[in-house]
Design a protein around this motif. Structure first.
Motif, mmCIF file in Angstrom:
data_model
loop_
_atom_site.group_PDB
_atom_site.id
_atom_site.type_symbol
_atom_site.label_atom_id
_atom_site.label_comp_id
_atom_site.label_asym_id
_atom_site.label_seq_id
_atom_site.Cartn_x
_atom_site.Cartn_y
_atom_site.Cartn_z
ATOM 1 N N GLU A 124 -84.677 24.136 -151.069
ATOM 2 C CA GLU A 124 -83.834 24.049 -152.258
ATOM 3 C C GLU A 124 -84.579 24.421 -153.540
ATOM 4 O OE1 GLU A 124 -84.225 21.793 -149.894
ATOM 5 O OE2 GLU A 124 -82.424 20.597 -149.524
ATOM 6 N N GLY A 125 -85.877 24.088 -153.618
ATOM 7 C CA GLY A 125 -86.647 24.418 -154.807
ATOM 8 C C GLY A 125 -86.734 25.913 -155.044
ATOM 9 N N THR A 126 -86.972 26.662 -153.976
ATOM 10 C CA THR A 126 -87.027 28.123 -154.097
ATOM 11 C C THR A 126 -85.667 28.682 -154.478
ATOM 12 O OG1 THR A 126 -88.733 28.131 -152.374
ATOM 13 C CG2 THR A 126 -87.738 30.237 -152.931
ATOM 14 N N LEU A 127 -84.622 28.115 -153.883
ATOM 15 C CA LEU A 127 -83.262 28.536 -154.219
ATOM 16 C C LEU A 127 -83.002 28.353 -155.711
ATOM 17 C CD1 LEU A 127 -80.463 29.162 -152.444
ATOM 18 C CD2 LEU A 127 -79.888 26.903 -153.322
ATOM 19 N N ASP A 128 -83.335 27.186 -156.228
ATOM 20 C CA ASP A 128 -83.143 26.914 -157.655
ATOM 21 C C ASP A 128 -83.926 27.898 -158.523
ATOM 22 O OD1 ASP A 128 -81.499 24.772 -157.086
ATOM 23 O OD2 ASP A 128 -83.089 23.270 -157.282
ATOM 24 N N TYR A 129 -85.161 28.166 -158.125
ATOM 25 C CA TYR A 129 -85.998 29.076 -158.911
ATOM 26 C C TYR A 129 -85.368 30.463 -159.008
ATOM 27 C CZ TYR A 129 -89.735 32.251 -160.178
ATOM 28 O OH TYR A 129 -90.462 33.237 -160.782
ATOM 29 N N PHE A 130 -84.890 30.965 -157.903
ATOM 30 C CA PHE A 130 -84.310 32.314 -157.912
ATOM 31 C C PHE A 130 -83.040 32.373 -158.752
ATOM 32 C CE2 PHE A 130 -86.570 33.290 -153.687
ATOM 33 C CZ PHE A 130 -87.603 33.912 -154.340
ATOM 34 N N TYR A 131 -82.199 31.358 -158.649
ATOM 35 C CA TYR A 131 -81.000 31.339 -159.493
ATOM 36 C C TYR A 131 -81.384 31.283 -160.970
ATOM 37 C CZ TYR A 131 -77.624 30.663 -155.656
ATOM 38 O OH TYR A 131 -76.823 30.837 -154.551
ATOM 39 N N GLN A 132 -82.344 30.443 -161.302
ATOM 40 C CA GLN A 132 -82.783 30.325 -162.697
ATOM 41 C C GLN A 132 -83.420 31.619 -163.201
ATOM 42 O OE1 GLN A 132 -85.374 26.920 -162.502
ATOM 43 N NE2 GLN A 132 -83.695 25.517 -162.003
ATOM 44 N N ASN A 133 -83.964 32.422 -162.271
ATOM 45 C CA ASN A 133 -84.609 33.688 -162.632
ATOM 46 C C ASN A 133 -83.607 34.806 -162.882
ATOM 47 O OD1 ASN A 133 -87.242 35.109 -162.870
ATOM 48 N ND2 ASN A 133 -86.454 36.326 -161.145
ATOM 49 N N GLY A 134 -82.344 34.566 -162.557
ATOM 50 C CA GLY A 134 -81.318 35.571 -162.807
ATOM 51 C C GLY A 134 -80.500 35.982 -161.588
ATOM 52 N N ALA A 135 -80.796 35.412 -160.435
ATOM 53 C CA ALA A 135 -80.062 35.796 -159.232
ATOM 54 C C ALA A 135 -78.596 35.389 -159.344
ATOM 55 C CB ALA A 135 -80.684 35.156 -157.994
ATOM 56 N N THR A 136 -77.712 36.316 -159.033
ATOM 57 C CA THR A 136 -76.281 36.022 -158.977
ATOM 58 C C THR A 136 -75.845 35.691 -157.554
ATOM 59 O OG1 THR A 136 -75.752 38.367 -158.650
ATOM 60 C CG2 THR A 136 -75.805 37.547 -160.927
ATOM 61 N N ARG A 137 -76.627 36.134 -156.595
ATOM 62 C CA ARG A 137 -76.332 35.871 -155.185
ATOM 63 C C ARG A 137 -77.640 35.894 -154.410
ATOM 64 N NH1 ARG A 137 -72.715 39.130 -154.829
ATOM 65 N NH2 ARG A 137 -73.509 41.012 -153.838
ATOM 66 N N ILE A 138 -77.701 35.073 -153.365
ATOM 67 C CA ILE A 138 -78.894 35.019 -152.528
ATOM 68 C C ILE A 138 -78.482 35.252 -151.080
ATOM 69 C CG2 ILE A 138 -80.703 33.507 -151.616
ATOM 70 C CD1 ILE A 138 -80.810 32.182 -154.391
ATOM 71 N N VAL A 139 -79.138 36.219 -150.432
ATOM 72 C CA VAL A 139 -78.908 36.498 -149.014
ATOM 73 C C VAL A 139 -79.945 35.706 -148.223
ATOM 74 C CG1 VAL A 139 -78.583 38.271 -147.263
ATOM 75 C CG2 VAL A 139 -78.192 38.826 -149.681
#
Length: 299
Positions: A124-139
């Motif tokens: 979950e921590g990595t997921l949060d980081y990527f969203y906060q970095n600008g990710a609109t979607r994560i595969v």
């Protein structure tokens, strides 16, 4: 199922002749019931020059048909030339980009982008980081079991999550080209032999049992991932996008099977039979989802 759930066509991972790739994307634009189409060279930058001239026209045709276009970046950036090409892609591209390695994610920091399946994401921590970095979607990576998918989807809290739902799975990347080595060629002098295997080159064990597939520098699953029977459960978990990896099969028909299942068709037996007729080069599997061996098909 929810109207929010989208069907996507992932980037073509294999080395097809440029004109065949062009015609494939034209057909997807005109006929395939998908919402998002990824396009771009992910596997080997040596293939890039042959297809790049067609990309603007393909993107225009895809958008004219109502499909969203995402340009996919290289999954393993090693040379100065590749770094330069990635920098150009991330700085001036009019379309959203799928970042398939951390260098692309760094260059796209603060800009809307998709995090591709070649980026390790297991908590979950990595997921949060990527969203906060600008990710609109994560595969999400292909090897996650349903329990992990459920936790990550819950953490996403309605933000977009994409699952690989069909196709041979990209398992590993290498700086070496096993496709070239299998023909006693070097990577730099490969003669593009990977073009001989439009769905990847099968690899067998010492006993002759099918085991993996090789696509240039990619190690792929031998089996074809098939989560048709799991779509309803995944939708209930909050997954918003379902990816089809392109293969040398009738991908329009494959997309139609997945589309009608996403739209609520409960005749899974009929849909599964249709899919079996369309895919003849390898058996199906869904083991990763069920937390067993990835090569297994759990009914």
């Amino acid at each position: 199922m929810s109207e929010q759930q989208k069907l996507t066509m992932g980037p073509l991972l294999y080395n097809w002749p440029a004109e065949k790739k062009r015609d494939f994307y034209y057909q997807v634009a005109d006929e395939a019931p998908v919402d998002v189409v990824y396009i771009g060279e992910v596997t080997c930058s040596k293939r890039t020059p042959f297809f790049t001239p067609y990309i603007p026209d393909i993107c225009e045709r895809l958008e004219a048909s109502g499909k969203k276009v995402v340009l996919s970046s290289l999954a393993l950036v090693m040379s100065g030339r590749e770094r330069g090409e990635l920098s150009d892609l991330t700085s001036g591209c009019p379309w959203e980009i799928e970042a398939n390695d951390l260098s692309a994610i760094s260059l796209l920091s603060g800009k809307p982008h998709v995090v591709g399946p070649f980026v390790n994401l297991y908590n979950e921590g990595t997921l949060d980081y990527f969203y906060q970095n600008g990710a609109t979607r994560i595969v999400l990576p292909c090897e996650l079991p349903v329990d992990s998918i459920a936790k990550l989807s819950a953490r996403a809290s309605g933000r977009e999550i994409e699952i690989q739902a069909f196709g041979r799975l990209p398992l590993a990347l290498s700086a070496r080209c096993y496709h070239a080595r299998s023909h006693n060629l070097s990577k730099d002098g490969c003669l593009y032999v990977c073009e001989n295997d439009p769905d990847g080159m099968d690899v067998a064990t010492m006993d002759g049992d099918p085991f993996l597939a090789v696509n240039g520098t990619h190690t792929m699953s031998h089996t074809v991932n098939n989560l048709l029977g799991e779509l309803r459960d995944l939708s209930g978990l909050g997954v918003t996008h379902f990816r089809l990896w392109p293969h040398d099969a009738d991908m329009v028909k494959v997309a139609e099977v997945y589309r009608r299942t996403l739209d609520g068709d409960d005749d899974l037996e009929r849909s599964s039979a249709d899919l079996e007729r369309l895919v003849t080069f390898a058996p199906f599997s869904n083991g990763f989802y069920h937390a067993v061996e990835g090569t297994r098909m759990v009914e």
